[in-house]
Motif scaffolding. Sequence first.
Motif: not given
Length: 130
Positions: A4-6, A10-11, A13-24
């Motif tokens: 559950k922690v993993n 992971s969720t 990390l995925g959300a942060v990565s997605f937001l970073t890609i959108i901002v970039l």
Amino acid sequence: MKAKVNLISSTVLGAVSFLTIIVLFFWLSAIHEIVKDGKAYGFSIGMNKVEVIFNLRNTPEKRIEAINLVSTDNKSSKRGNLSTNSEYFYSSDKWVVMFESAYFFDSVTLEFCSERLCKIFRKRQFLEMP
């Protein structure tokens, strides 16, 4: 419990990565450029209004959606049409030329000083910001 922690990490990390890609994407695809010397976007600093109108009429690579002619007090504008009311162009010293684009807000602002082009401001962005 560990799974559950993993899953949560992971969720996140995925959300942060997605937001970073959108901002970039928004940042890299935007253009905000001011030109006060030389040439840019088919215009040369120092051109008179007749030359700029001729250039706008004969530039087929970008389709013009609208041209707003801003009043000298910057409080009002009227829509200009290259084929009919060119007298409005001569009475305005700031023209905002908006280009057709499926994805971007794309415009070039042309400012005139003493009837000569003195400033070109190019603005292209994916989202309209205040």
